[in-house]
Design a protein around this motif. Structure first.
Motif, short mmCIF file in Angstrom:
data_model
loop_
_atom_site.label_atom_id
_atom_site.label_comp_id
_atom_site.label_asym_id
_atom_site.label_seq_id
_atom_site.Cartn_x
_atom_site.Cartn_y
_atom_site.Cartn_z
N ASP A 20 -0.10 16.85 -5.82
CA ASP A 20 0.31 16.36 -4.52
C ASP A 20 1.05 15.04 -4.69
O ASP A 20 0.96 14.39 -5.74
CB ASP A 20 -0.88 16.17 -3.56
CG ASP A 20 -1.92 15.18 -4.06
OD1 ASP A 20 -1.56 14.04 -4.40
OD2 ASP A 20 -3.11 15.55 -4.14
N VAL A 21 1.82 14.68 -3.69
CA VAL A 21 2.33 13.33 -3.56
C VAL A 21 1.25 12.57 -2.80
O VAL A 21 0.98 12.86 -1.64
CB VAL A 21 3.68 13.30 -2.83
CG1 VAL A 21 4.08 11.86 -2.49
CG2 VAL A 21 4.76 13.96 -3.68
N ARG A 22 0.62 11.62 -3.48
CA ARG A 22 -0.54 10.96 -2.88
C ARG A 22 -0.14 10.09 -1.70
O ARG A 22 -0.87 9.97 -0.73
CB ARG A 22 -1.27 10.15 -3.95
CG ARG A 22 -2.60 9.55 -3.52
CD ARG A 22 -3.57 10.58 -2.98
NE ARG A 22 -3.74 11.72 -3.85
CZ ARG A 22 -4.59 11.76 -4.87
NH1 ARG A 22 -5.34 10.71 -5.16
NH2 ARG A 22 -4.71 12.86 -5.59
N ASN A 73 -0.93 11.06 2.10
CA ASN A 73 -1.03 9.85 2.90
C ASN A 73 0.34 9.26 3.21
O ASN A 73 1.28 9.37 2.40
CB ASN A 73 -1.85 8.77 2.16
CG ASN A 73 -3.33 9.06 2.18
OD1 ASN A 73 -3.94 9.11 3.23
ND2 ASN A 73 -3.91 9.25 1.00
N LYS A 74 0.43 8.63 4.38
CA LYS A 74 1.58 7.81 4.74
C LYS A 74 1.03 6.41 5.00
O LYS A 74 0.11 6.25 5.80
CB LYS A 74 2.30 8.35 5.97
CG LYS A 74 2.93 9.73 5.78
CD LYS A 74 1.91 10.83 6.01
CE LYS A 74 2.50 12.22 5.79
NZ LYS A 74 1.44 13.26 5.88
N ASN A 199 3.28 -1.97 -5.53
CA ASN A 199 2.25 -0.95 -5.67
C ASN A 199 2.06 -0.18 -4.36
O ASN A 199 1.70 -0.77 -3.35
CB ASN A 199 0.93 -1.64 -6.08
CG ASN A 199 -0.27 -0.74 -6.01
OD1 ASN A 199 -0.17 0.48 -6.11
ND2 ASN A 199 -1.44 -1.34 -5.83
N PRO A 200 2.26 1.15 -4.36
CA PRO A 200 2.07 1.92 -3.12
C PRO A 200 0.64 2.36 -2.87
O PRO A 200 0.33 2.93 -1.83
CB PRO A 200 2.98 3.13 -3.34
CG PRO A 200 2.93 3.35 -4.81
CD PRO A 200 2.83 1.98 -5.43
N PHE A 201 -0.25 2.13 -3.86
CA PHE A 201 -1.64 2.57 -3.74
C PHE A 201 -2.51 1.48 -3.11
O PHE A 201 -2.24 0.29 -3.27
CB PHE A 201 -2.21 2.96 -5.11
CG PHE A 201 -1.70 4.27 -5.63
CD1 PHE A 201 -2.22 5.47 -5.17
CD2 PHE A 201 -0.69 4.32 -6.57
CE1 PHE A 201 -1.76 6.69 -5.64
CE2 PHE A 201 -0.22 5.53 -7.05
CZ PHE A 201 -0.75 6.72 -6.58
N MET A 202 -3.53 1.90 -2.41
CA MET A 202 -4.46 0.96 -1.77
C MET A 202 -5.78 0.91 -2.56
O MET A 202 -6.11 1.85 -3.26
CB MET A 202 -4.76 1.42 -0.34
CG MET A 202 -3.52 1.47 0.55
SD MET A 202 -2.73 -0.14 0.72
CE MET A 202 -1.17 0.31 1.45
N VAL A 220 2.70 9.38 -6.84
CA VAL A 220 2.49 10.81 -7.11
C VAL A 220 1.31 10.97 -8.05
O VAL A 220 1.10 10.14 -8.93
CB VAL A 220 3.77 11.45 -7.69
CG1 VAL A 220 4.14 10.84 -9.03
CG2 VAL A 220 3.64 12.95 -7.82
N SER A 221 0.54 12.01 -7.83
CA SER A 221 -0.70 12.19 -8.60
C SER A 221 -0.82 13.62 -9.09
O SER A 221 -0.45 14.56 -8.40
CB SER A 221 -1.90 11.84 -7.72
OG SER A 221 -3.09 12.15 -8.39
N GLY A 222 -1.38 13.80 -10.29
CA GLY A 222 -1.52 15.16 -10.79
C GLY A 222 -2.50 15.33 -11.93
O GLY A 222 -2.18 16.01 -12.91
N PRO A 223 -3.72 14.77 -11.85
CA PRO A 223 -4.66 15.01 -12.95
C PRO A 223 -5.02 16.48 -13.12
O PRO A 223 -5.25 16.94 -14.24
CB PRO A 223 -5.89 14.17 -12.57
CG PRO A 223 -5.75 13.87 -11.12
CD PRO A 223 -4.28 13.84 -10.85
#
Length: 454
Positions: A20-22, A73-74, A199-202, A220-223
């Motif tokens: 997903d695009v986180r 998330n947006k 940084n776009p992450f919270m 973007v995340s993909g583990p």
């Protein structure tokens, strides 16, 4: 452009491997909102956010629908509020009023989280910055989606130990103020060293003063994708393993690049960076811990964990950098305990300890993240943990952070529940040896010798 084979691979990653695009995160500068009148300042802030971000959520939903890519998330980041509010805020309660304005604006435009209720105090605190820090217990307990960060150190300046000492008490107060929600307020706060501007992450996102008026950053995340790819590497040597991770990170980042460029075009906002971090969720199969175990560990936290994480982090960055000209933020592998099913299990078994997590932070993207500890933990101990982590970042010229939750009224062996992407966490023990005399020394730990590069 994506060719038909890449389209097929992307569909498989989305449908079967939890790609997903986180987040799509819009950064908004509030510097032109500044006023020495608090009411005017709050009005300016609300109007700018609701104007600039009015189409953010709808655009994210449209891109997700048009391309078939989940966008979880947006979010919004804003200029550190300690700077924006310095002229108008004379008390902590004044800053809380700005926090309520941010929360209201975020709800109006419909975003999931808003970051930037922040202060940058790596060398020393201004009066306004100290007021913002002292406002955190009230601000984070009375708002829903506002996130906060404080940068307490950097390789160039050293560590502001006055701020570190204060944060130990403040984190305890945030925990108490949100005790009815397993001290959830602490989930929305992080202490940094060498914090990035993009940084776009919270909870650590804010819109740096080096940025333009508005910008689009994508995380973007993909583990899960990496984990599935490693099935083909079972029994193979490290060269094959590294190549597999690198190729997979490239594909993941290309998806983020596509979304970022499309969001930038539709919103008419410049594209900033792709953050290609492997950010897990509590869902089974979406775990960085699982990736580490497929590399060859029996349980994450056991011997070999730090080496495996170092290799994973490095290969993710190497693959991602080839996929985008603008990689930034944190980028690498996150290890948030409460958000990763395999790490939750390892912590519950006692295999993943806070000391091992600290060692792992030397080679991962962030630091001690989403760790639940007993509510009885002293403020000095929390300050000591922050100082240790900041020292790792300062000496190694990397970003480190602490997002720790002293869960009020709970002890070792119990579980804290945060919900959603934040997950749940077993409460793990911390070293009971006192560091109070160390923390109580006032002043600043100086920058390391290798910081002098002019």
């Amino acid at each position: 452009m994506l060719n038909i084979m890449e389209v097929h691979e992307t569909n498989q990653m989305i449908e079967q491997e939890k790609l997903d695009v986180r987040t799509i995160t819009m950064g908004i500068s509030l510097l032109d909102c500044v006023s020495d009148d608090l009411e005017t300042l709050c009005t300016n802030i609300y109007n700018k956010i609701t104007t600039k971000a009015k189409d953010l959520v709808a655009t994210g939903q449209a891109i997700s629908r048009d391309f078939g890519i989940p966008i979880v998330n947006k979010r919004i980041t804003v200029t550190p509020i300690s700077l924006v509010g310095a002229g108008a805020c004379k008390t902590p309660e004044d800053f809380v009023q700005i926090a309520h304005t941010l929360d209201k604006a975020a709800h109006t435009v419909g975003v999931d989280l808003l970051g930037g209720y922040s202060a940058l105090v790596s060398k020393s605190m201004t009066p306004a910055e100290e007021l913002l820090i002292r406002s955190l217990p009230q601000a984070l307990s009375e708002t829903e989606v506002v996130c906060s960060s404080v940068n307490v150190g950097s390789t160039k300046t050293g560590i502001d130990m006055n701020a570190v000492k204060l944060l130990g008490t403040i984190i305890k107060d945030i925990a108490k103020a949100t005790a009815d929600r397993d001290s959830y307020g602490c989930v929305k706060f992080v202490a940094f060293c060498n914090v990035p501007d993009d940084n776009p992450f919270m909870a650590g996102g804010f819109h740096g003063v080096t940025e333009g008026d508005t910008v689009i950053n994508v995380g973007v995340s993909g583990p899960g994708v990496v984990s599935r790819a490693l099935d083909a590497a079972k029994g193979k040597d490290f060269e094959f393993l590294c190549e597999t991770i690198k190729r997979t990170a490239f594909k993941i980042t290309r998806v983020g690049q596509l979304v970022a460029q499309e969001a930038s075009k539709r919103l008419g906002v410049p594209f900033g960076i792709i953050d290609l971090s492997l950010a897990p969720t509590p869902a089974v199969g979406d775990s960085v811990g699982e990736v580490l175990e497929k590399i060859g560990l029996e349980t994450v936290g056991g011997p070999g964990t730090t080496a495996a994480l170092a290799m994973l982090n490095d290969q993710v960055k190497k693959g991602g950098i080839m996929a985008s000209s603008y990689v930034g933020g944190l980028s690498g592998a996150f290890i948030p305990v409460s958000e990763d099913s395999n790490m939750i299990n390892a912590a519950a078994q006692g295999c993943l300890t806070i000391e091992k997590l600290e060692a792992m932070t030397c080679v991962c993207s962030v630091g001690l993240d989403m760790i639940a500890i007993p509510g009885s933990t002293s403020a000095a101990t929390i300050s000591g943990i922050i100082a240790d982590e900041a020292a790792i970042g300062m000496v190694n010229q990397k970003t480190t952070a602490v997002r720790i939750i002293p869960v009020e009224g709970k002890g070792v062996g119990e579980t804290a529940h945060f919900g959603g992407l934040m997950g749940y966490a077993p409460i793990i023990p911390v070293n009971q040896s006192s560091c109070e005399a160390f923390v109580n020394r006032s002043g600043r730990i100086p920058a390391p010798i290798h910081s002098f590069k002019n």
